[in-house]
Write a protein that holds these residues in place. Structure first.
Motif, PDB file in Angstrom:
ATOM      1  N   GLN A   1       0.859  -1.178  -0.001  1.00 24.49           N
ATOM      2  CA  GLN A   1      -0.074  -0.249   0.238  1.00 24.49           C
ATOM      3  C   GLN A   1       0.635   1.439  -0.109  1.00 24.49           C
ATOM      4  N   ALA A   2       0.039   2.382  -0.239  1.00 23.93           N
ATOM      5  CA  ALA A   2       1.186   3.706  -0.587  1.00 23.93           C
ATOM      6  C   ALA A   2       0.609   4.929  -0.434  1.00 23.93           C
TER       7      ALA A   2
ATOM      8  N   ILE B   1       4.645   7.216   1.148  1.00 23.53           N
ATOM      9  CA  ILE B   1       4.132   6.319   2.628  1.00 23.53           C
ATOM     10  C   ILE B   1       4.160   5.139   1.554  1.00 23.53           C
ATOM     11  N   ALA B   2       5.236   3.610   1.937  1.00 22.61           N
ATOM     12  CA  ALA B   2       4.975   2.982   1.670  1.00 22.61           C
ATOM     13  C   ALA B   2       4.985   1.852   2.784  1.00 22.61           C
ATOM     14  N   TYR B   3       3.413   0.630   3.139  1.00 21.30           N
ATOM     15  CA  TYR B   3       3.735   0.302   3.982  1.00 21.30           C
ATOM     16  C   TYR B   3       2.647  -1.217   3.360  1.00 21.30           C
ATOM     17  N   PRO B   4       2.824  -2.816   4.313  1.00 20.80           N
ATOM     18  CA  PRO B   4       2.005  -3.645   3.748  1.00 20.80           C
ATOM     19  C   PRO B   4       1.019  -3.880   4.077  1.00 20.80           C
TER      20      PRO B   4
ATOM     21  N   ALA C   1       1.060   4.662   8.421  1.00 24.50           N
ATOM     22  CA  ALA C   1       0.833   5.578   7.758  1.00 24.50           C
ATOM     23  C   ALA C   1       0.245   7.196   7.883  1.00 24.50           C
ATOM     24  N   GLN C   2      -1.326   6.974   8.681  1.00 24.63           N
ATOM     25  CA  GLN C   2      -1.973   7.598   8.322  1.00 24.63           C
ATOM     26  C   GLN C   2      -1.735   9.023   9.326  1.00 24.63           C
TER      27      GLN C   2
ATOM     28  N   TRP D   1      11.612   1.913   7.874  1.00 20.52           N
ATOM     29  CA  TRP D   1      12.725   2.877   7.800  1.00 20.52           C
ATOM     30  C   TRP D   1      11.637   3.889   7.318  1.00 20.52           C
ATOM     31  N   ARG D   2      11.892   5.112   8.237  1.00 17.23           N
ATOM     32  CA  ARG D   2      11.258   6.688   8.166  1.00 17.23           C
ATOM     33  C   ARG D   2      11.404   8.084   7.901  1.00 17.23           C
ATOM     34  N   GLU D   3      12.039   8.556   6.741  1.00 18.72           N
ATOM     35  CA  GLU D   3      13.155   9.825   7.490  1.00 18.72           C
ATOM     36  C   GLU D   3      11.720  11.200   7.165  1.00 18.72           C
ATOM     37  N   TRP D   4      12.157  11.679   8.336  1.00 22.12           N
ATOM     38  CA  TRP D   4      11.972  13.253   8.568  1.00 22.12           C
ATOM     39  C   TRP D   4      12.742  14.229   7.702  1.00 22.12           C
TER      40      TRP D   4
END
Length: 299
Positions: free
Chosen positions: A100-101, A117-120, A140-141, A175-178
């Protein structure tokens, strides 16, 4: 006649573009090959699900058009990540996991934002994965709402990796980059029990009691001793208990042959964005539950 410098600059740009295109092409071919190989093996509901997920993922490639100067880099990364995910799908029975994205940009109350953002999502009809899926979609939200609220040219990028640790266990690492007024990187890991649909915690996979905690703390202490802090500052190796107290269950990231443990206290004390230690499963095989979901890692 054009100045020599201008000609050389144009040639350099052409060569860089050609090299980038070659990398994108190679990554796309690898992904296409992985997709075709798995699609040929599937049938029925699994094939329908996989083809629909691939079509949705391909439609999402238009997100790379948002930043033309980085389009080649964006495409190459997406092709490589998709190929890796498909290879995991092919390791055993098709897992019915879709990618999902959320790709969105705009102007919030405090300025412009961009999220990628990608998530399963676990779609298998055999078990109820709704609780796990709510966690992943909720993350993600939350990132999207944070980006909108922050604005100020804020960019949030999130990717995930999937590992099949055992026939009934999948590991998801994020992995999340802000990027905004500052740059922050967040890591998180989750274990999903494919036989029940629920999320597992460390105590579900390690031996009963606190023995596993003491053993893991000792392994962490040994790893920290190999990497003392710079500048002669006092390290935290002698106070390993305080380090481990701040380790949350989401800081356990189980990969194919190793545990990556995120140590926020060490990162803070060393003035770093993050700090992780890597512990091979071979060093931990005596603390996995003999009757637990990861018992196969004892070998």
């Amino acid at each position: 006649m054009k100045p020599v410098a201008a000609v050389l600059a144009a040639l350099s740009l052409w060569m860089a573009t050609a090299a980038a295109d070659d990398k994108v092409g190679a990554a796309e071919r690898a992904m296409t090959g992985a997709y075709a190989a798995l699609a040929d093996k599937l049938d029925g509901a699994a094939k329908v699900h996989f083809e629909a997920d691939q079509a949705r993922w391909r439609a999402g490639l238009r997100a790379c058009d948002v930043q033309p100067s980085r389009k080649a880099e964006c495409l190459e990364l997406r092709y490589r990540q998709r190929a890796s995910l498909i290879e995991v799908f092919a390791e055993g029975p098709y897992p019915f996991v879709s990618q999902q994205a959320i790709v969105q940009s705009g102007n919030g109350p405090r300025g412009r934002y961009l999220v990628d953002i990608a998530y399963p999502r676990f779609d298998s009809p055999s078990q109820d994965f709704s609780a796990a899926d709510r966690v992943f979609s909720g993350l993600a939200q939350t990132s999207l709402f944070d980006a909108i609220d922050t604005g100020r040219n804020c960019e949030i990028t999130q990717t995930f990796s999937l590992y099949r640790l055992a026939p009934s266990v999948a590991s998801v690492t994020f992995w999340r980059e802000w990027v905004g007024p500052s740059i922050d990187i967040d890591l998180a890991g989750y274990l999903v029990d494919l036989s029940t649909g629920r999320l597992l915690e460390p105590q579900d996979v390690f031996t009963p009691g606190d023995g596993w905690r003491h053993r893991l703390a000792e392994l962490v202490r040994q790893e920290l001793a190999k990497d003392p802090p710079d500048g002669g500052r006092k390290g935290v190796g002698g106070d390993i208990a305080s380090v481990m107290r701040e380790v949350d269950w989401k800081d356990y990231m189980f990969e194919n042959d190793r545990l990556v443990l995120s140590l926020n206290k060490v990162a803070t004390e060393r003035g770093m964005k993050g700090y992780e230690v890597v512990i091979p499963y071979a060093a931990m095989k005596d603390i996995f539950r003999a009757d637990g979901p990861l018992r196969s890692l004892q070998r």
